[in-house]
Enzyme design. Structure first.
Site, PDB file in Angstrom:
ATOM      1  CE  LYS A   1       9.008  23.006  -9.233  1.00  0.00           C
ATOM      2  NZ  LYS A   1       9.304  23.199  -7.805  1.00  0.00           N
TER       3      LYS A   1
ATOM      4  NE  ARG B   1       5.841  30.793  -3.317  1.00  0.00           N
ATOM      5  CZ  ARG B   1       5.960  29.586  -3.861  1.00  0.00           C
ATOM      6  NH1 ARG B   1       6.506  29.454  -5.040  1.00  0.00           N
ATOM      7  NH2 ARG B   1       5.542  28.540  -3.200  1.00  0.00           N
TER       8      ARG B   1
ATOM      9  NE  ARG C   1       2.028  28.783  -4.079  1.00  0.00           N
ATOM     10  CZ  ARG C   1       2.802  28.047  -4.873  1.00  0.00           C
ATOM     11  NH1 ARG C   1       3.386  28.610  -5.912  1.00  0.00           N
ATOM     12  NH2 ARG C   1       2.998  26.776  -4.635  1.00  0.00           N
TER      13      ARG C   1
HETATM   14  P1  AP5 Z   1       9.594  29.768  -7.063  1.00  0.00           P
HETATM   15  O1  AP5 Z   1      10.220  30.158  -8.344  1.00  0.00           O
HETATM   16  O2  AP5 Z   1       8.165  30.098  -6.860  1.00  0.00           O
HETATM   17  O3  AP5 Z   1       9.895  28.237  -6.749  1.00  0.00           O
HETATM   18  P2  AP5 Z   1       9.191  26.947  -7.313  1.00  0.00           P
HETATM   19  O4  AP5 Z   1      10.272  25.919  -7.464  1.00  0.00           O
HETATM   20  O5  AP5 Z   1       8.378  27.269  -8.519  1.00  0.00           O
HETATM   21  O6  AP5 Z   1       8.327  26.590  -6.057  1.00  0.00           O
HETATM   22  P3  AP5 Z   1       6.802  26.266  -5.946  1.00  0.00           P
HETATM   23  O7  AP5 Z   1       6.499  26.377  -4.476  1.00  0.00           O
HETATM   24  O8  AP5 Z   1       5.963  27.102  -6.849  1.00  0.00           O
HETATM   25  O9  AP5 Z   1       6.823  24.815  -6.402  1.00  0.00           O
HETATM   26  P4  AP5 Z   1       5.814  23.766  -6.035  1.00  0.00           P
HETATM   27  O10 AP5 Z   1       6.379  22.723  -6.891  1.00  0.00           O
HETATM   28  O11 AP5 Z   1       5.629  23.392  -4.634  1.00  0.00           O
HETATM   29  O12 AP5 Z   1       4.437  24.477  -6.376  1.00  0.00           O
HETATM   30  P5  AP5 Z   1       3.553  24.429  -7.670  1.00  0.00           P
HETATM   31  O13 AP5 Z   1       2.977  25.777  -7.833  1.00  0.00           O
HETATM   32  O14 AP5 Z   1       4.242  23.786  -8.802  1.00  0.00           O
HETATM   33  O15 AP5 Z   1      10.451  30.417  -5.888  1.00  0.00           O
HETATM   34  C1  AP5 Z   1      10.063  30.378  -4.551  1.00  0.00           C
HETATM   35  C2  AP5 Z   1      10.421  31.710  -3.866  1.00  0.00           C
HETATM   36  O16 AP5 Z   1      11.818  31.901  -3.836  1.00  0.00           O
HETATM   37  C3  AP5 Z   1       9.850  32.926  -4.580  1.00  0.00           C
HETATM   38  O17 AP5 Z   1       9.494  33.854  -3.605  1.00  0.00           O
HETATM   39  C4  AP5 Z   1      11.003  33.454  -5.415  1.00  0.00           C
HETATM   40  O18 AP5 Z   1      10.859  34.834  -5.553  1.00  0.00           O
HETATM   41  C5  AP5 Z   1      12.215  33.057  -4.575  1.00  0.00           C
HETATM   42  N1  AP5 Z   1      13.334  32.623  -5.367  1.00  0.00           N
HETATM   43  C6  AP5 Z   1      13.327  31.629  -6.299  1.00  0.00           C
HETATM   44  N2  AP5 Z   1      14.552  31.449  -6.805  1.00  0.00           N
HETATM   45  C7  AP5 Z   1      15.339  32.340  -6.178  1.00  0.00           C
HETATM   46  C8  AP5 Z   1      16.736  32.610  -6.232  1.00  0.00           C
HETATM   47  N3  AP5 Z   1      17.549  31.952  -7.053  1.00  0.00           N
HETATM   48  N4  AP5 Z   1      17.225  33.574  -5.451  1.00  0.00           N
HETATM   49  C9  AP5 Z   1      16.420  34.248  -4.623  1.00  0.00           C
HETATM   50  N5  AP5 Z   1      15.106  34.040  -4.490  1.00  0.00           N
HETATM   51  C10 AP5 Z   1      14.579  33.087  -5.262  1.00  0.00           C
HETATM   52  O19 AP5 Z   1       2.412  23.398  -7.211  1.00  0.00           O
HETATM   53  C11 AP5 Z   1       1.483  23.738  -6.193  1.00  0.00           C
HETATM   54  C12 AP5 Z   1       0.599  22.537  -5.881  1.00  0.00           C
HETATM   55  O20 AP5 Z   1      -0.132  22.127  -7.068  1.00  0.00           O
HETATM   56  C13 AP5 Z   1       1.326  21.254  -5.441  1.00  0.00           C
HETATM   57  O21 AP5 Z   1       1.595  21.256  -4.057  1.00  0.00           O
HETATM   58  C14 AP5 Z   1       0.298  20.184  -5.838  1.00  0.00           C
HETATM   59  O22 AP5 Z   1      -0.766  20.128  -4.934  1.00  0.00           O
HETATM   60  C15 AP5 Z   1      -0.238  20.701  -7.149  1.00  0.00           C
HETATM   61  N6  AP5 Z   1       0.548  20.232  -8.292  1.00  0.00           N
HETATM   62  C16 AP5 Z   1       1.278  21.014  -9.141  1.00  0.00           C
HETATM   63  N7  AP5 Z   1       1.883  20.265 -10.071  1.00  0.00           N
HETATM   64  C17 AP5 Z   1       1.544  18.977  -9.816  1.00  0.00           C
HETATM   65  C18 AP5 Z   1       1.874  17.746 -10.423  1.00  0.00           C
HETATM   66  N8  AP5 Z   1       2.674  17.682 -11.488  1.00  0.00           N
HETATM   67  N9  AP5 Z   1       1.355  16.611  -9.884  1.00  0.00           N
HETATM   68  C19 AP5 Z   1       0.522  16.651  -8.833  1.00  0.00           C
HETATM   69  N10 AP5 Z   1       0.179  17.799  -8.207  1.00  0.00           N
HETATM   70  C20 AP5 Z   1       0.684  18.946  -8.691  1.00  0.00           C
END
Ligand code: AP5
Length: 223
Positions: free
Chosen positions: A13, A127, A160
């Site tokens: 994402k 990552r 992270r």
């Molecule tokens: P990346 O693009 O970072 O993936 P992502 O889907 O954004 O994963 P996240 O881990 O950031 O999502 P998340 O939802 O757990 O965390 P968030 O920060 O939103 O890709 C991951 C890795 O793969 C990277 O190294 C990238 O380089 C690689 N990659 C990606 N696509 C690739 C591809 N096609 N090919 C090769 N490599 C690839 O949230 C963190 C925390 O915040 C949550 O756990 C929660 O505590 C809180 N939080 C955030 N939003 C909410 C909400 N709406 N409600 C409640 N709590 C929330």
């Protein structure tokens, strides 16, 4: 274009939302990034959300909706938005719908990125992120130009806190539970679009852009 990007942790994402910004000019907002920034600043919001984010648990719905409504309000209307990591529960989706309805900015679609779980684990465990500007890298698939340093600002990259193996498993389990009602909500509202999230990020981006064009979400002349 007004879209939300849905998918489990590691679905890509954040990486794809950044490409929507850099290649299509659509601003993106990431709840995870907003929370991590506030935690680093030790702000009152940061202190409230730190224990959830570090342990991979979801921040309470009402607080997330309030924070996102306030960030969305600051976005220039004409440029649209891509939301990454929000909504994550059905309640948040309902909260977002109320906010957008009030502003007369209805959602175009909810794009759900599908990927097998073993791929998600591989992505998250490899990552590396820039603690300064938030840019994302991967040890194998999205390497920085200079080993261990951010391409954009030269800051040493870090892992992270929530990318430890135990926390990754917990985040995936929490997402499995929350995701079905969320997906059902958008499916019933005829707003759900699935995109295959496997493959390199550039390949997935091309699939997504095809969807945007097919749906007429991109402004003429862009991309
Ligand atoms: P990346 O693009 O970072 O993936 P992502 O889907 O954004 O994963 P996240 O881990 O950031 O999502 P998340 O939802 O757990 O965390 P968030 O920060 O939103 O890709 C991951 C890795 O793969 C990277 O190294 C990238 O380089 C690689 N990659 C990606 N696509 C690739 C591809 N096609 N090919 C090769 N490599 C690839 O949230 C963190 C925390 O915040 C949550 O756990 C929660 O505590 C809180 N939080 C955030 N939003 C909410 C909400 N709406 N409600 C409640 N709590 C929330």
């Amino acid at each position: 274009m007004h879209i939300v990007l849905l998918g489990p942790p590691g679905a890509g994402k954040g990486s794809l939302a950044s490409l929507c910004h850099s290649r299509l000019g659509v601003p993106h907002l990431s709840t995870g990034e907003i929370f991590r920034r506030e935690i680093a600043r030790k702000s009152p919001l940061g202190r409230r959300v730190a224990r959830y984010v570090t342990n991979g648990r979801l921040v309470p719905d009402a607080l997330v909706v309030e924070v996102m409504a306030s960030h969305l309000r600051q976005q220039p209307r004409r440029r649209g938005f891509v939301l990454d990591g929000f909504p994550r529960t059905r309640r948040q989706a309902e909260g977002l719908a109320r906010v957008l309805e009030r502003w007369g900015r209805p959602l175009d679609g909810a794009v759900y990125l599908t990927s097998p779980e073993d791929l998600l684990v591989r992505r998250l465990s490899g990552r590396r992120v820039c603690p300064r500007c938030g840019a994302n890298y991967h040890l194998r698939t999205m390497r920085p130009k200079r080993l261990g340093l951010c391409d954009q600002c030269g800051t040493p990259l870090v892992t992270r806190k929530d990318d430890q193996p135990r926390t990754i498993r917990k985040r995936l389990a929490i997402d499995r539970k929350a995701c079905k009602p969320l997906i059902d909500y958008y499916r019933k509202g005829k707003l759900l679009y699935r995109v295959n999230g496997a493959g390199y990020v550039g390949t997935v981006f091309v699939r997504m852009r095809k969807l945007f064009r097919r749906q007429g979400w991109l402004r003429r002349g862009r991309a």
